[in-house]
Design a protein around this motif. Structure first.
Motif, PDB file in Angstrom:
ATOM      1  N   ALA A   1       0.931  -0.984  -0.067  1.00 44.51           N
ATOM      2  CA  ALA A   1      -0.128   0.182   0.001  1.00 44.51           C
ATOM      3  C   ALA A   1       0.816   1.263  -0.074  1.00 44.51           C
ATOM      4  O   ALA A   1       0.554   2.259  -0.805  1.00 44.51           O
ATOM      5  N   LEU A   2       1.822   1.311   0.719  1.00 42.92           N
ATOM      6  CA  LEU A   2       2.841   2.461   0.725  1.00 42.92           C
ATOM      7  C   LEU A   2       3.503   2.695  -0.441  1.00 42.92           C
ATOM      8  O   LEU A   2       3.650   3.673  -0.955  1.00 42.92           O
ATOM      9  N   ALA A   3       3.932   1.435  -0.999  1.00 32.68           N
ATOM     10  CA  ALA A   3       4.614   1.626  -2.358  1.00 32.68           C
ATOM     11  C   ALA A   3       3.835   2.258  -3.369  1.00 32.68           C
ATOM     12  O   ALA A   3       4.212   3.172  -4.222  1.00 32.68           O
ATOM     13  N   ARG A   4       2.475   1.802  -3.372  1.00 35.00           N
ATOM     14  CA  ARG A   4       1.528   2.235  -4.334  1.00 35.00           C
ATOM     15  C   ARG A   4       1.091   3.880  -4.136  1.00 35.00           C
ATOM     16  O   ARG A   4       1.410   4.438  -5.114  1.00 35.00           O
ATOM     17  N   HIS A   5       1.013   4.091  -2.775  1.00 34.65           N
ATOM     18  CA  HIS A   5       0.640   5.276  -2.427  1.00 34.65           C
ATOM     19  C   HIS A   5       1.651   6.552  -2.307  1.00 34.65           C
ATOM     20  O   HIS A   5       1.337   7.469  -2.703  1.00 34.65           O
ATOM     21  N   GLY A   6       2.877   6.036  -2.014  1.00 36.05           N
ATOM     22  CA  GLY A   6       3.939   7.092  -1.710  1.00 36.05           C
ATOM     23  C   GLY A   6       3.679   8.066  -0.680  1.00 36.05           C
ATOM     24  O   GLY A   6       4.185   9.210  -0.668  1.00 36.05           O
ATOM     25  N   HIS A   7       2.899   7.521   0.239  1.00 35.80           N
ATOM     26  CA  HIS A   7       2.380   8.462   1.204  1.00 35.80           C
ATOM     27  C   HIS A   7       1.864   7.871   2.465  1.00 35.80           C
ATOM     28  O   HIS A   7       0.921   7.105   2.302  1.00 35.80           O
ATOM     29  N   PHE A   8       2.366   8.030   3.693  1.00 38.69           N
ATOM     30  CA  PHE A   8       1.983   7.117   4.763  1.00 38.69           C
ATOM     31  C   PHE A   8       0.439   7.399   5.036  1.00 38.69           C
ATOM     32  O   PHE A   8      -0.247   6.449   5.567  1.00 38.69           O
ATOM     33  N   GLY A   9      -0.005   8.648   5.251  1.00 43.34           N
ATOM     34  CA  GLY A   9      -1.124   8.612   5.722  1.00 43.34           C
ATOM     35  C   GLY A   9      -2.313   8.103   4.840  1.00 43.34           C
ATOM     36  O   GLY A   9      -3.145   7.383   5.259  1.00 43.34           O
ATOM     37  N   ARG A  10      -2.111   8.137   3.179  1.00 42.50           N
ATOM     38  CA  ARG A  10      -3.244   7.761   2.655  1.00 42.50           C
ATOM     39  C   ARG A  10      -2.789   5.970   2.375  1.00 42.50           C
ATOM     40  O   ARG A  10      -4.039   5.400   2.456  1.00 42.50           O
ATOM     41  N   ALA A  11      -1.640   5.698   2.608  1.00 45.70           N
ATOM     42  CA  ALA A  11      -1.406   4.223   2.477  1.00 45.70           C
ATOM     43  C   ALA A  11      -2.344   3.547   3.666  1.00 45.70           C
ATOM     44  O   ALA A  11      -2.746   2.582   3.883  1.00 45.70           O
ATOM     45  N   ALA A  12      -1.970   4.366   5.076  1.00 42.07           N
ATOM     46  CA  ALA A  12      -2.639   3.618   6.025  1.00 42.07           C
ATOM     47  C   ALA A  12      -4.309   3.970   6.006  1.00 42.07           C
ATOM     48  O   ALA A  12      -4.876   2.768   6.539  1.00 42.07           O
ATOM     49  N   GLU A  13      -4.848   5.002   5.492  1.00 40.28           N
ATOM     50  CA  GLU A  13      -5.979   4.914   5.367  1.00 40.28           C
ATOM     51  C   GLU A  13      -6.569   3.610   4.390  1.00 40.28           C
ATOM     52  O   GLU A  13      -7.628   3.136   4.683  1.00 40.28           O
ATOM     53  N   ALA A  14      -6.022   3.439   3.256  1.00 37.69           N
ATOM     54  CA  ALA A  14      -6.228   2.430   2.381  1.00 37.69           C
ATOM     55  C   ALA A  14      -6.157   1.180   2.957  1.00 37.69           C
ATOM     56  O   ALA A  14      -6.912   0.232   2.755  1.00 37.69           O
ATOM     57  N   SER A  15      -5.236   0.851   4.133  1.00 35.70           N
ATOM     58  CA  SER A  15      -5.102  -0.256   4.736  1.00 35.70           C
ATOM     59  C   SER A  15      -6.085  -0.364   6.051  1.00 35.70           C
ATOM     60  O   SER A  15      -6.037  -1.172   6.745  1.00 35.70           O
TER      61      SER A  15
END
Lengths: 304, 304
Positions: free
Chosen positions: B14-28
């Motif tokens: 998720a982080l690799a995809r989003h390149g952004h901790f906040g958004r990757a966390a939200e997605a996860s």
DNA sequence: CATCCCGATAAGCTGAAGTTATGACAAACC
DNA sequence: GGTTTGTCATAACTTCAGCTTATCGGGATG
């Protein structure tokens, strides 16, 4: 939902291998109930049994057998991943994207690439040769790992390490060989050939002569040092080139090379990378290799 | 140690995809610190950084890129595994190892296999045709999933379900066609051809005549019903065969088939499997198919 | 210089995963 | 045929990994 875990896979594999909860648990360094529960949970989240619990033996179901094959593949992939990490932990990683300014690249790179690959054979070096501003942009955007440029660049987000200093030498037509070396002030009055706009070396040469780049001057802009030297050889004017270029560029031209008296004009070449780069340690190591390479080159040039 | 988890892989992806901790966390569907910690832990257990935390963006390191490719492969494999489980949860699994006794197999199987594969095309049926004791052994040892035999087998570890009953009929030379059907007692005095030792049908026939298998008798043991019928056609004696075999076996022999008066001799055919078999549900379903198949066959035979 | 954005850190809570002890059941053994 | 044995499942309890919210800190931005 998708709550499968590698832990479950590892336990499953142990049980499939041993066909016995007790022994599989021992092999997995956990207690038998812990293993039972994990297997049960795995079966529940799959919605289908993996083992048939007989009175005196535990057997894979038909589905379990196919499952086991795939699970083993996955576990193997994970192990490969760990190996990969272990391998690239100490050594350099596979890819190094290196930017170099054009007034350095052709003289330093042949030897440098040789040295780098000698140290680490499976290093995949990508070279980008262009002017400093472009290198800086690509560095910031993460399209380069590091760059070799003239210092200072004074970017707060970048780390700089000095590599070596190189003097500029005067290149004149062969016919001028015996004449005294002109002072910077005299140079201004001669026809000085320079690189086109954008090259830092152009600015460095101009600054040596106390000239402004923007001044309307009748000078001829070349796109490479090689061009400049050839033009000098044709008697069109004089030029400055960095010491490192002498060996290569004056080989096939009728020109005379002269050093300036102290203080010689010179520039500092350094390596730069993002402060945040996790490659910092390896890049420092690489900087050492570059330094060595340059040193050997200058010794080879010195006698000339 | 080897403490990588699929959870870490999913967060990493998720982080690799989003390149952004906040958004990757939200997605996860977790909080940003939770993701930060998992990534940190992943990097620590690998011993090498996966991301470069820039001021305004998060980028994969060179190693991280290679890592991501492999991680995605692994995650895909895991998903396939889930799909596989989901697919085989309701339907039958790919392989069904079915044992059948020889006095049933040639008459039932052609139609049965057709019906089973019609219901579930990707069912891989393995047939084992041998006598009951061997079937039982292989069943216990897990080399068979189920077997079709004459009931009862009375094994405590096995489940039995009845499928159908079939009568035995008398096969005599064509010349005896008009003669009255002999009683069991009379049969004893005739030359009765039977299957060789080991076949349950032999014992069933003997028991109908109140004979002991061990009695020294002058009877000829055949290895298949087909052999027996051919020998009857040659006038060597008489035999009993199950009703289901009539259509196939008497087609090419000059023999007369006669039913016994009530109570007709008969046996119950059933399906058996290990009590512990996780296929119980599917096997019950298969039993239904067998039952239907046998019913259709007996109707086709009845007019004969 | 003040503000904003964003990731790291801190402190506390919860539940998953582990432990030991025990139950249940079938096979094997006098 | 009861007893013992082997084996997996269940129960009760404990611990720690992983999550949460709140807060810090540092670099970019206006």
């Amino acid at each position: 939902m998708t709550n499968l875990t590698l832990k479950q896979f590892r336990y499953f594999e142990a049980l499939a291998r041993h066909g016995h909860f007790g022994r599989a648990a021992e092999a997995s360094a956990i207690s038998q109930p812990a293993l039972s529960m994990q297997i049960k949970e795995l079966e529940e989240s799959l919605g289908t049994p993996l083992f048939e619990r007989g009175a005196r033996q535990v057997r894979l179901t038909a589905f379990g057998e196919g499952f086991a094959i795939r699970v083993r593949e996955i576990l193997r992939s994970v192990e490969e991943l760990e190996d990969l990490a272990r391998a690239s932990r100490d050594r350099l990683t596979g890819r190094l994207r290196l930017g170099v300014i054009p007034t350095i690249a052709p003289y330093l790179l042949p030897a440098l690439i040789g040295n780098l690959t000698r140290i680490n054979a499976d290093l995949d070096i990508h070279i980008r040769e262009t002017v400093t501003p472009k290198l800086l942009t690509e560095l910031h955007e993460g399209r380069l790992d590091t760059a070799i440029v003239a210092l200072p660049v004074s970017e707060p987000a970048l780390t700089e390490v000095a590599l070596f200093s190189e003097s500029f030498v005067l290149v004149r037509p062969d016919s001028d060989a015996g004449k005294p070396v002109p002072s910077p002030e005299r140079l201004r009055e001669m026809r000085l050939l320079l690189l086109e706009e954008g090259h830092c070396f152009r600015d460095q040469a101009l600054s040596f002569c106390n000239l402004q780049s923007t001044l309307p001057r009748e000078l001829l802009d070349g796109s490479s040092l090689s061009t400049l030297v050839q033009m000098v050889g044709a008697g069109i004017g004089v030029t400055l080139i960095p010491e490192m270029a002498v060996a290569v560029e004056t080989r096939s031209a009728d020109v005379a090379v002269s050093h300036f008296p102290e203080p010689q004009p010179q520039r500092t070449i350094g390596m730069i990378w993002r402060n945040s780069s996790p490659l910092a340690q390896q890049l420092t190591q690489i900087a050492g290799v570059v330094r060595q390479t340059a040193e050997v080159l200058s010794k080879r040039i010195a006698p000339v």
